[in-house]
Motif scaffolding. Structure first.
Motif, PDB file in Angstrom:
ATOM      1  N   ASP A  49       0.835  -1.210   0.000  1.00 14.03           N
ATOM      2  CA  ASP A  49       0.000   0.000   0.000  1.00 14.03           C
ATOM      3  C   ASP A  49       0.869   1.259   0.000  1.00 14.03           C
ATOM      4  O   ASP A  49       0.695   2.183   0.791  1.00 14.03           O
ATOM      5  CB  ASP A  49      -0.935   0.007   1.211  1.00 14.03           C
ATOM      6  CG  ASP A  49      -1.986   1.116   1.113  1.00 14.03           C
ATOM      7  OD1 ASP A  49      -2.317   1.504  -0.021  1.00 14.03           O
ATOM      8  OD2 ASP A  49      -2.459   1.582   2.167  1.00 14.03           O
ATOM      9  N   TYR A  50       1.847   1.251  -0.919  1.00 13.14           N
ATOM     10  CA  TYR A  50       2.805   2.355  -0.961  1.00 13.14           C
ATOM     11  C   TYR A  50       2.476   3.317  -2.086  1.00 13.14           C
ATOM     12  O   TYR A  50       2.155   2.903  -3.207  1.00 13.14           O
ATOM     13  CB  TYR A  50       4.225   1.821  -1.155  1.00 13.14           C
ATOM     14  CG  TYR A  50       5.253   2.915  -1.384  1.00 13.14           C
ATOM     15  CD1 TYR A  50       5.571   3.811  -0.374  1.00 13.14           C
ATOM     16  CD2 TYR A  50       5.879   3.046  -2.624  1.00 13.14           C
ATOM     17  CE1 TYR A  50       6.497   4.811  -0.577  1.00 13.14           C
ATOM     18  CE2 TYR A  50       6.814   4.048  -2.838  1.00 13.14           C
ATOM     19  CZ  TYR A  50       7.113   4.926  -1.809  1.00 13.14           C
ATOM     20  OH  TYR A  50       8.023   5.926  -2.019  1.00 13.14           O
ATOM     21  N   ARG A  51       2.537   4.613  -1.782  1.00 11.34           N
ATOM     22  CA  ARG A  51       2.408   5.665  -2.784  1.00 11.34           C
ATOM     23  C   ARG A  51       3.554   6.636  -2.591  1.00 11.34           C
ATOM     24  O   ARG A  51       3.757   7.137  -1.480  1.00 11.34           O
ATOM     25  CB  ARG A  51       1.078   6.411  -2.649  1.00 11.34           C
ATOM     26  CG  ARG A  51      -0.151   5.552  -2.900  1.00 11.34           C
ATOM     27  CD  ARG A  51      -0.229   5.107  -4.363  1.00 11.34           C
ATOM     28  NE  ARG A  51      -1.419   4.307  -4.617  1.00 11.34           N
ATOM     29  CZ  ARG A  51      -1.508   3.003  -4.435  1.00 11.34           C
ATOM     30  NH1 ARG A  51      -0.458   2.338  -3.966  1.00 11.34           N
ATOM     31  NH2 ARG A  51      -2.612   2.348  -4.683  1.00 11.34           N
ATOM     32  N   PRO A  52       4.311   6.935  -3.647  1.00  8.17           N
ATOM     33  CA  PRO A  52       5.463   7.837  -3.481  1.00  8.17           C
ATOM     34  C   PRO A  52       5.021   9.269  -3.259  1.00  8.17           C
ATOM     35  O   PRO A  52       3.926   9.670  -3.653  1.00  8.17           O
ATOM     36  CB  PRO A  52       6.199   7.700  -4.814  1.00  8.17           C
ATOM     37  CG  PRO A  52       5.113   7.374  -5.797  1.00  8.17           C
ATOM     38  CD  PRO A  52       4.144   6.490  -5.047  1.00  8.17           C
ATOM     39  N   ASN A  53       5.869  10.035  -2.597  1.00  3.21           N
ATOM     40  CA  ASN A  53       5.654  11.461  -2.416  1.00  3.21           C
ATOM     41  C   ASN A  53       6.102  12.174  -3.698  1.00  3.21           C
ATOM     42  O   ASN A  53       7.292  12.394  -3.910  1.00  3.21           O
ATOM     43  CB  ASN A  53       6.445  11.973  -1.205  1.00  3.21           C
ATOM     44  CG  ASN A  53       6.154  13.428  -0.897  1.00  3.21           C
ATOM     45  OD1 ASN A  53       5.852  14.219  -1.789  1.00  3.21           O
ATOM     46  ND2 ASN A  53       6.233  13.782   0.377  1.00  3.21           N
ATOM     47  N   ILE A  54       5.129  12.508  -4.538  1.00  3.86           N
ATOM     48  CA  ILE A  54       5.446  13.104  -5.845  1.00  3.86           C
ATOM     49  C   ILE A  54       6.210  14.416  -5.690  1.00  3.86           C
ATOM     50  O   ILE A  54       7.166  14.695  -6.424  1.00  3.86           O
ATOM     51  CB  ILE A  54       4.167  13.323  -6.659  1.00  3.86           C
ATOM     52  CG1 ILE A  54       3.475  11.972  -6.947  1.00  3.86           C
ATOM     53  CG2 ILE A  54       4.471  14.044  -7.961  1.00  3.86           C
ATOM     54  CD1 ILE A  54       4.297  11.025  -7.778  1.00  3.86           C
ATOM     55  N   TYR A  55       5.801  15.239  -4.723  1.00  2.00           N
ATOM     56  CA  TYR A  55       6.478  16.527  -4.559  1.00  2.00           C
ATOM     57  C   TYR A  55       7.915  16.341  -4.114  1.00  2.00           C
ATOM     58  O   TYR A  55       8.813  17.052  -4.546  1.00  2.00           O
ATOM     59  CB  TYR A  55       5.698  17.404  -3.573  1.00  2.00           C
ATOM     60  CG  TYR A  55       4.481  18.021  -4.184  1.00  2.00           C
ATOM     61  CD1 TYR A  55       4.582  19.121  -5.035  1.00  2.00           C
ATOM     62  CD2 TYR A  55       3.223  17.496  -3.944  1.00  2.00           C
ATOM     63  CE1 TYR A  55       3.471  19.681  -5.621  1.00  2.00           C
ATOM     64  CE2 TYR A  55       2.096  18.051  -4.520  1.00  2.00           C
ATOM     65  CZ  TYR A  55       2.221  19.145  -5.353  1.00  2.00           C
ATOM     66  OH  TYR A  55       1.112  19.688  -5.937  1.00  2.00           O
ATOM     67  N   ALA A  56       8.151  15.371  -3.224  1.00  2.00           N
ATOM     68  CA  ALA A  56       9.523  15.108  -2.791  1.00  2.00           C
ATOM     69  C   ALA A  56      10.367  14.621  -3.969  1.00  2.00           C
ATOM     70  O   ALA A  56      11.528  15.016  -4.117  1.00  2.00           O
ATOM     71  CB  ALA A  56       9.534  14.068  -1.673  1.00  2.00           C
ATOM     72  N   MET A  57       9.778  13.761  -4.806  1.00  2.00           N
ATOM     73  CA  MET A  57      10.499  13.307  -6.003  1.00  2.00           C
ATOM     74  C   MET A  57      10.866  14.483  -6.887  1.00  2.00           C
ATOM     75  O   MET A  57      11.978  14.590  -7.405  1.00  2.00           O
ATOM     76  CB  MET A  57       9.636  12.309  -6.777  1.00  2.00           C
ATOM     77  CG  MET A  57       9.434  10.962  -6.094  1.00  2.00           C
ATOM     78  SD  MET A  57       8.169   9.990  -6.936  1.00  2.00           S
ATOM     79  CE  MET A  57       8.867   9.859  -8.593  1.00  2.00           C
ATOM     80  N   ASN A  58       9.919  15.382  -7.069  1.00  2.00           N
ATOM     81  CA  ASN A  58      10.161  16.532  -7.937  1.00  2.00           C
ATOM     82  C   ASN A  58      11.252  17.437  -7.383  1.00  2.00           C
ATOM     83  O   ASN A  58      12.083  17.967  -8.121  1.00  2.00           O
ATOM     84  CB  ASN A  58       8.866  17.336  -8.113  1.00  2.00           C
ATOM     85  CG  ASN A  58       7.931  16.697  -9.126  1.00  2.00           C
ATOM     86  OD1 ASN A  58       8.362  15.949  -9.995  1.00  2.00           O
ATOM     87  ND2 ASN A  58       6.643  16.976  -9.001  1.00  2.00           N
ATOM     88  N   GLN A  59      11.232  17.628  -6.053  1.00  2.00           N
ATOM     89  CA  GLN A  59      12.213  18.518  -5.448  1.00  2.00           C
ATOM     90  C   GLN A  59      13.633  17.998  -5.610  1.00  2.00           C
ATOM     91  O   GLN A  59      14.591  18.763  -5.611  1.00  2.00           O
ATOM     92  CB  GLN A  59      11.897  18.711  -3.960  1.00  2.00           C
ATOM     93  CG  GLN A  59      10.578  19.447  -3.688  1.00  2.00           C
ATOM     94  CD  GLN A  59      10.553  20.834  -4.274  1.00  2.00           C
ATOM     95  OE1 GLN A  59      10.152  21.026  -5.414  1.00  2.00           O
ATOM     96  NE2 GLN A  59      11.000  21.814  -3.533  1.00  2.00           N
ATOM     97  N   ASN A  60      13.784  16.686  -5.752  1.00  5.15           N
ATOM     98  CA  ASN A  60      15.111  16.091  -5.909  1.00  5.15           C
ATOM     99  C   ASN A  60      15.598  16.106  -7.348  1.00  5.15           C
ATOM    100  O   ASN A  60      16.725  15.730  -7.631  1.00  5.15           O
ATOM    101  CB  ASN A  60      15.104  14.650  -5.379  1.00  5.15           C
ATOM    102  CG  ASN A  60      14.964  14.619  -3.865  1.00  5.15           C
ATOM    103  OD1 ASN A  60      15.439  15.519  -3.183  1.00  5.15           O
ATOM    104  ND2 ASN A  60      14.285  13.598  -3.350  1.00  5.15           N
ATOM    105  N   ARG A  61      14.733  16.497  -8.270  1.00  6.56           N
ATOM    106  CA  ARG A  61      15.135  16.580  -9.667  1.00  6.56           C
ATOM    107  C   ARG A  61      15.723  17.953  -9.960  1.00  6.56           C
ATOM    108  O   ARG A  61      15.315  18.961  -9.387  1.00  6.56           O
ATOM    109  CB  ARG A  61      13.938  16.369 -10.595  1.00  6.56           C
ATOM    110  CG  ARG A  61      13.330  14.972 -10.572  1.00  6.56           C
ATOM    111  CD  ARG A  61      12.357  14.867 -11.743  1.00  6.56           C
ATOM    112  NE  ARG A  61      11.746  13.564 -11.799  1.00  6.56           N
ATOM    113  CZ  ARG A  61      10.466  13.335 -11.509  1.00  6.56           C
ATOM    114  NH1 ARG A  61       9.689  14.318 -11.136  1.00  6.56           N
ATOM    115  NH2 ARG A  61       9.973  12.122 -11.604  1.00  6.56           N
TER     116      ARG A  61
END
Length: 342
Positions: A49-61
């Protein structure tokens, strides 16, 4: 389903037995990994039941997938429709739009721009307040972030502007009204953004070109509550017999909706029939204009084309990566919509 909650992508990769780079690649583009790997990842997503933190992913790009969308007044269905169509196009292009409304307030508009800087968006579609905007703040923001202006143009600001050609749409309506009845007076909206004065100037020029004397009626009001301004101003015009003609062209549909209510309040029949004493027209093809009584004759803005071109223009800036070139302006023509009010 009894497995412990996964906190981040590293834990998910370790639990699922799939490498971190492969998991990251899947979340960026599921179609970029092999079908068998995709099935394993999706089975693990369901299990944990995992969903990634999209905003955190974006901030690392280095280049995020965030796009900011700012409108001046979301309570206005015109801007809500523009925002809706822009949002759908951003999502279809693989970006995550974040919508803000400045609610007609300069300080809130400035605060939104500061918040957007922290989100590190790939680009921003900005509908500025216009005359109420802090030009220096907007210029500074546009130097930092690829920005396309929509609806209200601020000369020289941003990489591009996409909007309506008021000097086509207003003469289109003026010509129609003059051909089908008495020349119109112009019921002017408060000059909250550059469109207000452009539409007034376009009306005056069109009337002069057709050999008629322009008549501009300006009523008090400095808020975005155009229906109330149209109603109160309409009562003043009707009671004071300020209009020298039986035809009123309102500078936007929301003013016209208020003016129609004022005419009804005074028992004046609006339309182009023999028993009608007044004709009323508007501008924008507001989503409610077809449901007024009578239905409102207006000039339609092409919501779809304006939204599509603004997103296309911003995505080109993002993908090309080149900034500081010649600023472009893309103007769309309006379309005459003839209904029962004129």
């Amino acid at each position: 389903m009894g497995a412990s909650k996964i906190k981040n992508m590293e834990e998910f990769a370790a639990k699922s037995g799939i490498s971190r780079p492969t998991v990251s690649k899947y979340f960026n583009d599921p179609g970029s990994v092999r079908a068998s790997t995709r099935e394993r990842i999706e089975a693990a997503l369901k299990k944990y039941d995992y969903r990634p933190n999209i905003y955190a992913m974006n901030q690392n790009r280095q280049l995020t997938k965030n796009i900011g969308v700012v409108v001046p007044y979301l309570a206005d269905p015109f801007f809500a429709e523009i925002a809706r169509t822009i949002e759908r196009r951003c999502i279809a292009a693989g970006f995550w739009p974040t919508l803000f409304s400045s609610h007609g307030e300069q300080q809130l508009e400035n605060d939104i721009l500061d918040s957007l800087r922290r989100l590190k968006p790939a680009g921003v579609l900005l509908g500025p307040l216009g005359r109420a905007s802090d030009r220096n703040e907007i210029e500074k923001f546009c130097r930092d972030v690829p920005t396309v202006l929509i609806d209200a143009n601020i000369d020289g600001v941003g990489e591009a502007f996409v909007g309506l050609d008021n000097f086509h749409s207003i003469p289109l309506m003026v010509d129609y009204l003059c051909r089908t009845g008495e020349p119109p007076c112009f019921f002017e909206m408060p000059p909250l953004n550059p469109n207000a004065n452009k539409r007034r100037d376009a009306y005056k020029q069109a009337m002069t070109d057709l050999g008629h004397e322009p008549q501009v009626i300006r009523v008090p009001g400095d808020t975005w509550d155009f229906e109330q301004i149209g109603f109160d101003g309409g009562l003043q015009v009707i009671d004071g017999q300020q209009n020298k003609t039986n035809t009123v062209l309102c500078s936007n549909d929301r003013l016209a909706i208020g003016f129609l209510a004022a005419a009804y309040e005074r028992g004046i029949r609006v339309g182009h029939g023999k028993d009608c004493a007044l004709r009323v027209a508007g501008h924008d093809d507001h989503p409610f204009s077809r449901f007024t009584c009578p239905s409102l004759t207006t000039v339609a803005q092409n919501y779809e084309s304006i939204s599509e071109r603004s997103v296309e223009t911003l995505l080109h800036l993002i993908r090309d990566g080149k900034r500081g070139g010649e600023r472009i302006e893309i103007l769309f023509e309006g379309k005459l919509v003839m209904r029962a009010s004129a």
